[in-house]
Design an enzyme around this catalytic site. Structure first.
Site, short mmCIF file in Angstrom:
data_model
loop_
_atom_site.label_atom_id
_atom_site.label_comp_id
_atom_site.label_asym_id
_atom_site.label_seq_id
_atom_site.Cartn_x
_atom_site.Cartn_y
_atom_site.Cartn_z
N GLY A 74 3.70 -0.19 -2.32
CA GLY A 74 2.93 0.53 -3.35
C GLY A 74 1.54 -0.06 -3.41
CG LEU A 79 1.50 -3.78 -10.91
CD1 LEU A 79 1.28 -4.14 -12.37
CD2 LEU A 79 2.99 -3.83 -10.59
N GLY A 90 5.45 -14.61 -18.46
CA GLY A 90 4.52 -15.48 -17.72
C GLY A 90 3.33 -15.87 -18.58
CD GLU A 130 -2.34 -1.97 -24.55
OE1 GLU A 130 -2.17 -2.73 -23.59
OE2 GLU A 130 -2.02 -0.77 -24.51
CG HIS A 162 6.23 -6.55 -22.44
ND1 HIS A 162 6.70 -6.90 -21.21
CD2 HIS A 162 5.27 -5.60 -22.21
CE1 HIS A 162 6.06 -6.20 -20.27
NE2 HIS A 162 5.20 -5.40 -20.87
NE ARG A 210 -5.60 -6.61 -24.46
CZ ARG A 210 -5.69 -7.86 -24.03
NH1 ARG A 210 -6.67 -8.64 -24.46
NH2 ARG A 210 -4.83 -8.33 -23.15
NE ARG A 256 -4.34 -13.75 -32.62
CZ ARG A 256 -5.62 -13.55 -32.94
NH1 ARG A 256 -6.53 -13.49 -32.01
NH2 ARG A 256 -5.97 -13.39 -34.20
NE ARG A 311 -2.68 -2.34 -41.65
CZ ARG A 311 -2.21 -3.51 -41.22
NH1 ARG A 311 -2.98 -4.33 -40.56
NH2 ARG A 311 -0.97 -3.86 -41.45
N1 LIG Z 1 -0.14 -0.32 -13.78
C1 LIG Z 1 0.19 -1.24 -14.67
O1 LIG Z 1 -0.63 -1.79 -15.38
C2 LIG Z 1 1.63 -1.64 -14.81
C3 LIG Z 1 2.61 -1.08 -14.02
N2 LIG Z 1 3.91 -1.51 -14.13
C4 LIG Z 1 4.95 -0.96 -13.28
O2 LIG Z 1 4.65 -1.23 -11.93
C5 LIG Z 1 5.08 -0.18 -11.10
C6 LIG Z 1 3.89 0.39 -10.33
O3 LIG Z 1 2.94 0.84 -11.27
P1 LIG Z 1 1.55 1.52 -10.88
O4 LIG Z 1 0.91 0.78 -9.78
O5 LIG Z 1 0.82 1.74 -12.12
O6 LIG Z 1 2.04 2.94 -10.33
P2 LIG Z 1 1.27 3.99 -9.45
O7 LIG Z 1 1.52 5.32 -10.07
O8 LIG Z 1 -0.12 3.61 -9.16
O9 LIG Z 1 2.16 3.96 -8.12
C7 LIG Z 1 2.06 2.94 -7.13
C8 LIG Z 1 2.12 3.60 -5.76
O10 LIG Z 1 3.40 4.20 -5.60
C9 LIG Z 1 3.28 5.41 -4.86
N3 LIG Z 1 3.84 6.49 -5.69
C10 LIG Z 1 3.37 6.98 -6.86
N4 LIG Z 1 4.18 7.94 -7.33
C11 LIG Z 1 5.18 8.05 -6.46
C12 LIG Z 1 6.33 8.86 -6.41
N5 LIG Z 1 6.62 9.74 -7.34
N6 LIG Z 1 7.17 8.70 -5.36
C13 LIG Z 1 6.91 7.80 -4.40
N7 LIG Z 1 5.82 7.00 -4.42
C14 LIG Z 1 4.97 7.12 -5.43
C15 LIG Z 1 1.81 5.63 -4.61
O11 LIG Z 1 1.53 5.16 -3.30
P3 LIG Z 1 1.50 6.11 -2.02
O12 LIG Z 1 1.42 7.52 -2.47
O13 LIG Z 1 0.30 5.65 -1.25
O14 LIG Z 1 2.77 5.78 -1.33
C16 LIG Z 1 1.12 4.71 -5.58
O15 LIG Z 1 -0.10 4.23 -5.10
C17 LIG Z 1 5.73 0.83 -12.02
O16 LIG Z 1 7.10 0.55 -12.07
C18 LIG Z 1 5.07 0.55 -13.36
O17 LIG Z 1 5.85 0.96 -14.43
C19 LIG Z 1 4.26 -2.49 -15.01
C20 LIG Z 1 3.33 -3.07 -15.82
C21 LIG Z 1 1.96 -2.68 -15.83
O1 LIG Z 2 3.65 -3.59 -19.42
C1 LIG Z 2 2.68 -3.16 -20.00
O2 LIG Z 2 1.80 -4.02 -20.51
C2 LIG Z 2 0.47 -3.63 -20.79
C3 LIG Z 2 -0.09 -4.70 -21.70
O3 LIG Z 2 -0.09 -5.94 -21.04
P1 LIG Z 2 -1.04 -7.11 -21.57
O4 LIG Z 2 -0.67 -8.26 -20.72
O5 LIG Z 2 -2.45 -6.64 -21.38
O6 LIG Z 2 -0.72 -7.31 -23.00
C4 LIG Z 2 0.42 -2.28 -21.43
O7 LIG Z 2 -0.93 -1.86 -21.54
C5 LIG Z 2 1.18 -1.28 -20.60
O8 LIG Z 2 1.25 -0.04 -21.29
C6 LIG Z 2 2.57 -1.75 -20.33
O9 LIG Z 2 3.18 -0.92 -19.35
#
Ligand SMILES: NC(=O)C1=CN([C@@H]2O[C@H](COP(=O)(O)OP(=O)(O)OC[C@H]3O[C@@H](n4cnc5c(N)ncnc54)[C@H](OP(=O)(O)O)[C@@H]3O)[C@@H](O)[C@H]2O)C=CC1
Ligand SMILES: O=C1O[C@H](COP(=O)(O)O)[C@@H](O)[C@H](O)[C@H]1O
Length: 516
Positions: free
Chosen positions: A37, A42, A216, A251, A275, A366, A395, A489
């Protein structure tokens, strides 16, 4: 800490109190970190920056490590590198040393494009990894393969199957294959158990790292030390002295850009079930018999299994006005962007103490913090001028701090009381100390094989057991979120619930973080 030439410095008093078994497990040999991914949000915002920070600190030596990005998007190695560039350093302020580190780090990254459900791409990925392992003479040592699934959970089962079919570590001299999976891990008890069963058929529990990045965070990691290394708190940490506990996440921005994802999950699945619940476990658990990950996780499971069913009248849901304007959110969405609820733990230590969990998007600030409010002093002789209760505030962010609200004599000739605080503000006390990013710490733990800060399968199951009935009532439209203004709030009903739970606000008291 000790003072050296007028500066406060960290003094290493003893070895790390990390899981003692890890000290014997320091491994060398070829390490491949594979980010699946790699084209996503992420990966660019968290995973690769964390890897870069580890690299800069010497935890990922270039003679042992290679990093692979994998996704469907068809891009070259250089395109991935240039996409990541701006997320790894601040181009305006980076030093020459940082730029040099960055270009060396980027050269460690290779990209492989392929699908998530056919073997073709994964076989190519395996060839690339094996080639790298050979180039690093890995046959003389053990090779380690860490697969980080920065992907939507819907593809976890097929990706795990492909890794298992095509990409397992082949070294016969030890080594390992580990997978890191992100939250949300399932949508309810049944789906989470299905997912666990599918992955569990392929990988053993010690190979699976269910990441919850709140585990973490510096002050979350400090909880065990604070509770169990300070005699002061040991006798007070119970229902006889503590009136209520709040764990709060706020947030000041909405779901911008993530509305489609968020609407499927909502604030309870996004923040509270993972969390905040993890934080609750660390506050409420009994002392583990040692710091071994299994001993700690055993205690967390016991807390989760002691949580009583959540009552509907102890829940307030909200949705910010404007949330449904996002074209990826359905017009009639019932998804809460705010939730406040009381969890009750049925055991000897906590019977009768409300644990108030609050999380919301698009609020007025936040902040993430824990508030442990103590009971009133019995036989109080200062009644008429009483200012407030003792409250221990931890905090988590921003401006990490631990402070204890105390009632003291107002300085001066008058004999009156005032609310003040004992304040450990990290920015002031630990000047010059960089607090590592949560992801940085957790990825290092996965490499070291330390599962203490990761969620075990039975822990996850117990967490879903708590929330699934409530979530199903919300999904079925039986409970509706109350609209609230963005930047507020949250719904006023949440403050009413807080008061009903027994939280007493000290009027006129505001904590001001000390300035340097
Ligand atoms: N973004 C964040 O801040 C956070 C994300 N997460 C978790 O981390 C994971 C990844 O999140 P994030 O990077 O935001 O997700 P994205 O939507 O950006 O997906 C990551 C990659 O997965 C592939 N993808 C997206 N949708 C699909 C699909 N339906 N089927 C197959 N492949 C797909 C795409 O790559 P390609 O098309 O190139 O294969 C995409 O670049 C998730 O489980 C999310 O809940 C957790 C905490 C915070
Ligand atoms: O897992 C998640 O966390 C972020 C908030 O993370 P933080 O470390 O900045 O407090 C949140 O924005 C997001 O919705 C959630 O998926």
């Amino acid at each position: 800490m000790k003072k050296m030439g007028g500066e406060w410095c960290l003094e290493k008093r003893s070895d790390s109190f990390r899981n003692p078994e890890q000290e014997t497990l320091l491994e060398t040999g070829c390490l491949s970190v594979i980010v699946l991914g790699a084209s996503g949000d992420l990966a660019k915002k968290k995973t690769f920056p964390a890897l870069f920070n580890l690299y800069r600190q010497g935890f990922l030596p270039s003679d042992e490590v290679h990093i692979f990005g994998y996704a469907r998007t068809k891009i070259s190695d250089d395109e991935l590198r240039s996409r990541l560039h701006g997320y790894l350093v601040d181009e305006k302020s980076s030093s020459p040393q940082q730029s040099e580190d960055l270009s060396k780090f980027l050269q460690l990254i290779k990209y492989v494009s392929g699908s998530y459900d056919t073997e073709e791409g994964f076989k190519r990925l395996d060839e690339e990894i094996s080639q790298h392992e050979l180039s690093k003479n890995s046959n003389e040592g053990s090779s380690r393969r860490l697969f980080y699934l920065a992907l939507p959970p819907s593809v976890y089962p097929s990706v795990c199957r492909m890794i298992w079919n095509c990409c397992m570590n082949k070294s016969d001299l030890g080594g390992w294959t580990r997978i890191v999976v992100e939250k949300p891990f399932g949508k309810d008890l049944e789906s989470a158990e299905n997912l666990s069963a599918q992955i569990g058929e392929l990988f053993d529990e010690p190979q699976i790292y269910r990441i919850d990045h709140y585990l973490g965070k510096e002050l979350v990691q400090n909880m065990l030390v604070l509770r169990f290394a300070n005699r002061l708190f040991v006798p007070l940490w119970n229902r006889d002295n503590i009136d209520n506990v709040q764990i709060v996440f706020r947030e000041d921005f909405g779901t911008e850009g993530r509305g489609g994802y968020f609407d499927e999950y909502g604030i309870i699945r996004d923040i509270i079930q993972n969390h905040l619940l993890q934080v609750l476990c660390l506050i409420a658990m009994e002392k583990p018999i040692s710091l071994k990950p299994e001993h700690i996780r055993d205690e967390k499971v016991k807390v989760l299994q002691s949580v009583l069913p959540i009552k509907d009248d102890e829940v307030v849901l909200g949705q910010y006005e404007g949330y449904r304007d996002d074209p990826t959110v359905p017009d009639l969405s019932n998804t809460p962007t705010f939730a406040n609820m009381i969890l009750r733990i049925h055991n000897e230590r906590w019977e009768g103490v409300p644990f108030i969990l609050k999380a919301g998007k698009a609020l007025n600030s936040r902040k993430a913090e824990i508030r442990i409010q103590f009971k009133d002093v019995p036989g109080d002789i200062f009644k008429c001028k009483k200012q407030g209760r003792n409250e221990l505030v931890i905090r988590l962010q921003p401006s990490e701090a631990i402070y204890m609200k105390l009632t003291v004599k107002q300085p001066g000739l008058d004999m009156s009381t005032v609310q003040s605080e004992l304040d450990l503000s990290y920015g002031q006390r630990y000047q010059g100390v960089t607090i590592p990013e949560a992801y940085e710490r957790l990825i290092l733990d996965t490499i070291r094989g330390d599962q203490q800060h990761f969620v075990r399968r039975d822990e996850l199951k117990a967490a879903w057991e708590i929330f699934t009935p409530l979530l199903h009532r919300i999904d079925d439209g039986e409970m509706k979120p109350i609209p609230y203004k963005s930047g507020s709030r949250g719904p006023a009903e949440a403050d009413e619930l807080l008061a009903k739970a027994g939280y007493l606000q000290t009027h006129g008291y505001i904590w001001i973080p000390p300035t340097l």
